[in-house]
Design an enzyme around this catalytic site. Structure first.
Site, short mmCIF file in Angstrom:
data_model
loop_
_atom_site.label_atom_id
_atom_site.label_comp_id
_atom_site.label_asym_id
_atom_site.label_seq_id
_atom_site.Cartn_x
_atom_site.Cartn_y
_atom_site.Cartn_z
N GLU A 1 -6.10 4.95 8.25
CA GLU A 1 -5.93 6.36 7.88
C GLU A 1 -7.24 6.92 7.31
OE1 GLU A 1 -2.33 5.60 5.69
OE2 GLU A 1 -1.38 5.15 7.60
N HIS B 1 -9.15 1.34 5.82
CA HIS B 1 -7.78 1.51 6.32
C HIS B 1 -7.82 2.51 7.48
CE1 HIS B 1 -3.60 2.68 6.67
NE2 HIS B 1 -3.30 1.54 6.06
N ASN C 1 0.87 -1.18 0.00
CA ASN C 1 0.00 0.00 0.00
C ASN C 1 0.90 1.23 0.00
OD1 ASN C 1 -1.78 2.07 0.53
ND2 ASN C 1 -2.18 1.45 2.66
N TRP C 2 0.93 1.91 -1.13
CA TRP C 2 1.87 3.03 -1.28
C TRP C 2 1.37 4.33 -0.64
CZ3 TRP C 2 3.73 2.46 -7.07
CH2 TRP C 2 4.52 1.30 -7.17
N LYS C 3 0.13 4.35 -0.20
CA LYS C 3 -0.44 5.57 0.40
C LYS C 3 -0.21 6.76 -0.55
CE LYS C 3 0.23 3.34 4.79
NZ LYS C 3 0.44 3.42 6.22
N GLY D 1 3.57 2.74 10.43
CA GLY D 1 4.48 3.84 10.14
C GLY D 1 5.31 4.26 11.33
N GLY E 1 3.31 -0.87 4.08
CA GLY E 1 3.39 0.52 3.66
C GLY E 1 4.81 0.85 3.22
N GLU F 1 -4.38 -4.47 11.20
CA GLU F 1 -3.32 -3.46 11.26
C GLU F 1 -3.47 -2.66 12.56
OE1 GLU F 1 -1.67 -2.41 7.13
OE2 GLU F 1 -3.41 -1.15 7.46
N SER G 1 4.45 -1.80 10.02
CA SER G 1 5.92 -1.85 10.06
C SER G 1 6.50 -3.21 9.67
CB SER G 1 6.43 -1.42 11.45
OG SER G 1 6.05 -0.07 11.70
#
Ligand code: 13P
Length: 261
Positions: free
Chosen positions: A98, A96, A10-12, A174, A235, A168, A214
C-alpha cells in the site's frame, strides 16, 4: 533449521488510540504466553505511544507501519525512526504494497528506510510481492528479484540477521483470496534461494520470511505448516483479538505447544 515464527498484526488505518487500548487489554487477558513464537502489533502512529506503555511489561512486540528515513527536518506529516523508538517500537514495515502503490514508495525509498531502521535499532520488515497482472504475465520471480535487489542494496550479511521479509502477493491483500499454501511456499522458497545466492546459505536459512494476504484462523495452519513460511503478516483478521489469538495458537501448535497461548 527451525526458525521462531513471527505473527504480526498490521492494523493499517484502523482503531483510535482508545480502541487500541481496548484491544490490548482484551488480548493480554486472554493470551498470556508465547513460548514458541513472537507476536507483534502494528497499530497506526497515533496509537503507538499508548500501545508502547500498555505492552511494555508483556512479551508482545510493537511495530510501526512506515517511517521517514531522515532523523528530523521539514517533512510535514512524516515520522522519524527516533520518534518510533521513543514510543517503544521494535519493528517497522518497509515497502508495504500500500505504501508502494498508493503512496509511490520506490525501491530506493524503501532501501533508505531499511538502512535508517537498522541504524536506529529498529528491525525492518521488508515487504515484497507481485500484482495480479504481474503473476498472470509470469513475472512473479522477476518482480521479487527487483524488489529484493532494490530493497536490500548495501545490506551485508551481518545486517541481514535483523531483517524480516514478508511475501505479500498484492492480489491476496484484503481480497479474501489467499495464495494457496503451495503458491506461498514456492514464492518464499524462491526468496530464500535468492538470499542464499546473494549472501550465503546459513544467513538465508536463518532468515524469517512471513506470508501475508488474507490470512485468517481457517487457513493459518495450512500456510504455516509449509517448510519455508515462518509466520504471518495479518491485516483484517488481526483487528479482532480472538481471531488474532487463534492464528497465534495455530503457529504455537505447529511448534509443538498444544495449549492455546
Ligand atoms: P489482509 O490480511 O487484510 O489481506 O492484509 C494483509 C496485509 O496487507 C498485511 O500487511
Amino acid at each position: 533449521m527451525k526458525r521462531r515464527p513471527l505473527i504480526a498484526g498490521n492494523w493499517k488505518m484502523h482503531k483510535t488510540s482508545q480502541e487500541t487500548q481496548e484491544f490490548i487489554e482484551s488480548f493480554l487477558s486472554d493470551v498470556t504466553k508465547f513460548s514458541n513464537c513472537d507476536v507483534l502489533l502494528i497499530p497506526p502512529f497515533t496509537s503507538l505511544d499508548r500501545a508502547g506503555r500498555l505492552l511494555s511489561e508483556s512479551h508482545v512486540f510493537l511495530g510501526a507501519q512506515d517511517m521517514h528515513s531522515e532523523a528530523s527536518g521539514a517533512y510535514t506529516g512524516a515520522i522519524s525512526p527516533g520518534m518510533l523508538v521513543a514510543c517503544g517500537c521494535d519493528f517497522v514495515l518497509a515497502g508495504h504494497s500500500e505504501r508502494r502503490y498508493v503512496f509511490g514508495d520506490s525501491d530506493d525509498v524503501v532501501n533508505r528506510k531499511l538502512h535508517a531502521a537498522l541504524e536506529n535499532e529498529l528491525r525492518p520488515i521488508l515487504c515484497v510481492g507481485e500484482t495480479l497482472d504481474q503473476r498472470q504475465a509470469d513475472q512473479t520471480e522477476v518482480v521479487l528479484e527487483d524488489q529484493l535487489d532494490g530493497g536490500l542494496k548495501g545490506i551485508d550479511e551481518r545486517m541481514l540477521a535483523d531483517i524480516v521479509i514478508a511475501y505479500e502477493p498484492v492480489w491476496a491483500i484484503g481480497t479474501g483470496e489467499t495464495a494457496t499454501p503451495e503458491q506461498a511456499q514456492a514464492a518464499i522458497a524462491f526468496i530464500r534461494d535468492w538470499l542464499e545466492m546473494h549472501f550465503n546459505k546459513p544467513a538465508a536459512a536463518a532468515m524469517r520470511i512471513l506470508y501475508g494476504g488474507s490470512v485468517k484462523p481457517a487457513n493459518a495452519r495450512s500456510l504455516q505448516s509449509q517448510p519455508d513460511i515462518d509466520g504471518a503478516l495479518i491485516g483484517g483478521a488481526s483487528l479482532d483479538p480472538d481471531s488474532f489469538a487463534q492464528i497465534i495458537a495455530a503457529a504455537q501448535s505447529l511448534q509443538g505447544v498444544d495449549d492455546p497461548c
